[in-house]
Enzyme design. Sequence first.
Site, PDB file in Angstrom:
ATOM      1  N   GLY A  52      57.087 -11.048  -5.963  1.00 63.81           N
ATOM      2  CA  GLY A  52      57.312 -10.319  -7.294  1.00 63.81           C
ATOM      3  C   GLY A  52      57.442 -11.090  -8.578  1.00 63.81           C
ATOM      4  O   GLY A  52      57.621 -10.516  -9.667  1.00 63.81           O
ATOM      5  N   TRP A  54      55.389 -13.025 -10.398  1.00 66.47           N
ATOM      6  CA  TRP A  54      54.315 -12.681 -11.315  1.00 66.47           C
ATOM      7  C   TRP A  54      54.380 -11.340 -12.065  1.00 66.47           C
ATOM      8  O   TRP A  54      54.110 -11.279 -13.046  1.00 66.47           O
ATOM      9  CB  TRP A  54      52.910 -12.991 -10.571  1.00 66.47           C
ATOM     10  CG  TRP A  54      52.425 -14.579 -10.385  1.00 66.47           C
ATOM     11  CD1 TRP A  54      53.504 -15.700 -10.326  1.00 66.47           C
ATOM     12  CD2 TRP A  54      50.971 -15.086 -10.251  1.00 66.47           C
ATOM     13  NE1 TRP A  54      52.538 -16.582 -10.195  1.00 66.47           N
ATOM     14  CE2 TRP A  54      51.200 -16.401 -10.122  1.00 66.47           C
ATOM     15  CE3 TRP A  54      49.748 -14.519 -10.310  1.00 66.47           C
ATOM     16  CZ2 TRP A  54      50.155 -17.194 -10.061  1.00 66.47           C
ATOM     17  CZ3 TRP A  54      48.715 -15.166 -10.032  1.00 66.47           C
ATOM     18  CH2 TRP A  54      48.992 -16.795 -10.095  1.00 66.47           C
ATOM     19  N   ASP A  72      50.609  -6.210  -1.393  1.00 66.62           N
ATOM     20  CA  ASP A  72      50.908  -7.463  -0.733  1.00 66.62           C
ATOM     21  C   ASP A  72      51.024  -6.878   0.707  1.00 66.62           C
ATOM     22  O   ASP A  72      51.556  -5.786   0.939  1.00 66.62           O
ATOM     23  CB  ASP A  72      52.136  -8.388  -0.953  1.00 66.62           C
ATOM     24  CG  ASP A  72      52.249  -9.796  -0.476  1.00 66.62           C
ATOM     25  OD1 ASP A  72      52.075 -10.774  -1.479  1.00 66.62           O
ATOM     26  OD2 ASP A  72      52.462  -9.809   0.593  1.00 66.62           O
ATOM     27  N   LYS A 153      44.244 -18.142  -7.640  1.00 66.34           N
ATOM     28  CA  LYS A 153      44.691 -19.499  -6.764  1.00 66.34           C
ATOM     29  C   LYS A 153      43.303 -19.652  -5.866  1.00 66.34           C
ATOM     30  O   LYS A 153      42.883 -18.801  -5.408  1.00 66.34           O
ATOM     31  CB  LYS A 153      45.594 -19.031  -5.811  1.00 66.34           C
ATOM     32  CG  LYS A 153      46.384 -20.174  -5.299  1.00 66.34           C
ATOM     33  CD  LYS A 153      47.193 -20.054  -3.887  1.00 66.34           C
ATOM     34  CE  LYS A 153      48.415 -19.347  -3.846  1.00 66.34           C
ATOM     35  NZ  LYS A 153      49.507 -19.988  -4.238  1.00 66.34           N
TER      36      LYS A 153
HETATM   37  C1  LIG Z   1      52.318 -17.359  -2.822  1.00 68.54           C
HETATM   38  S1  LIG Z   1      52.551 -15.955  -2.401  1.00 68.54           S
HETATM   39  C2  LIG Z   1      52.626 -14.901  -3.850  1.00 68.54           C
HETATM   40  C3  LIG Z   1      54.026 -15.138  -4.811  1.00 68.54           C
HETATM   41  C4  LIG Z   1      53.810 -14.122  -5.987  1.00 68.54           C
HETATM   42  N1  LIG Z   1      52.746 -14.684  -6.757  1.00 68.54           N
HETATM   43  C5  LIG Z   1      54.946 -14.405  -6.914  1.00 68.54           C
HETATM   44  O1  LIG Z   1      54.901 -14.741  -7.723  1.00 68.54           O
HETATM   45  O2  LIG Z   1      56.114 -13.834  -6.161  1.00 68.54           O
HETATM   46  C6  LIG Z   1      51.309 -15.117  -1.359  1.00 68.54           C
HETATM   47  C7  LIG Z   1      51.102 -13.981  -1.031  1.00 68.54           C
HETATM   48  O3  LIG Z   1      49.894 -13.448  -0.476  1.00 68.54           O
HETATM   49  C8  LIG Z   1      49.968 -12.477   0.282  1.00 68.54           C
HETATM   50  N2  LIG Z   1      48.967 -12.297   1.212  1.00 68.54           N
HETATM   51  C9  LIG Z   1      48.134 -13.022   1.987  1.00 68.54           C
HETATM   52  N3  LIG Z   1      47.183 -12.377   2.700  1.00 68.54           N
HETATM   53  C10 LIG Z   1      47.053 -11.058   2.000  1.00 68.54           C
HETATM   54  C11 LIG Z   1      46.356  -9.933   2.461  1.00 68.54           C
HETATM   55  N4  LIG Z   1      45.178 -10.158   3.240  1.00 68.54           N
HETATM   56  N5  LIG Z   1      46.582  -8.817   1.710  1.00 68.54           N
HETATM   57  C12 LIG Z   1      47.612  -8.747   0.789  1.00 68.54           C
HETATM   58  N6  LIG Z   1      48.403  -9.713   0.518  1.00 68.54           N
HETATM   59  C13 LIG Z   1      48.363 -10.962   1.260  1.00 68.54           C
HETATM   60  C14 LIG Z   1      51.174 -13.017   1.476  1.00 68.54           C
HETATM   61  O4  LIG Z   1      51.826 -12.065   2.079  1.00 68.54           O
HETATM   62  C15 LIG Z   1      52.176 -13.720   0.326  1.00 68.54           C
HETATM   63  O5  LIG Z   1      53.251 -12.670  -0.043  1.00 68.54           O
END
Ligand SMILES: C[S@@+](CC[C@H](N)C(=O)[O-])C[C@H]1O[C@@H](n2cnc3c(N)ncnc32)[C@H](O)[C@@H]1O
Length: 197
Positions: A52, A54, A72, A153
């Site tokens: 969370g 962002w 997520d 990203k």
């Molecule tokens: C790098 S983290 C995000 C960090 C976030 N921006 C923050 O600031 O806290 C990447 C996220 O992408 C999510 N993710 C990956 N594949 C996904 C999908 N198919 N559907 C939803 N979320 C997904 C992962 O569960 C993970 O929490």
Amino acid sequence: MRLEDAKKDHYRKLAKEQGYRSRSAFKLIELNKKYSLIKSNDSILDFGAAPGGWMQVASKLVMPKGKVIGVDLLPIKPIGENVTIFQGDIRDEEVVNKILNEVKGKVNVILSDMAPNISGIWKIDHNNQIDLTMLIIDRFPDLLEKNGRCLLKAFDGPMLNTLEKELKKNFTNVKLIKPKVSRNASSELYIACRGFR
Ligand SMILES: C[S@@+](CC[C@H](N)C(=O)[O-])C[C@H]1O[C@@H](n2cnc3c(N)ncnc32)[C@H](O)[C@@H]1O
């Protein structure tokens, strides 16, 4: 300690001090300063939002009347009154329908920090990450208003070129960047786009 680990450590500490749930929060702060992506009263959709960080940043930037919707696979603890959270897989049509329902119209900004589970095999991780990002781009016409902005990203690799080309067709301004907070050795990049056609 290696320089990269020291940098990671530094931002982790800073996040703790400032009450952010992830050091990723500083990536959004840095990139938003540079590209003015999020404005007061905007509506924001954040894909891959856990834990969370962002959303914490975005929810402050859109004050007083804006809103943030985040999705997520993982659960996310509540953030604030202007933040709605969904748990689910964005590859699931039902989850996408829930988001479309909540958005009620279109948003000003789409964010994606999505990353698949890392296998450690670079080519596989690159392909999976770009596939996830492409999935969102395919939904832009349903979700993003004209002149909207996005920050996505992307893992560097052979498919990045195709992704960039697709974005250039859809936006008047497309910039590829590596924020300071990202580790040097990681293949993680971000693409900031403005002027959705
Ligand atoms: C790098 S983290 C995000 C960090 C976030 N921006 C923050 O600031 O806290 C990447 C996220 O992408 C999510 N993710 C990956 N594949 C996904 C999908 N198919 N559907 C939803 N979320 C997904 C992962 O569960 C993970 O929490």
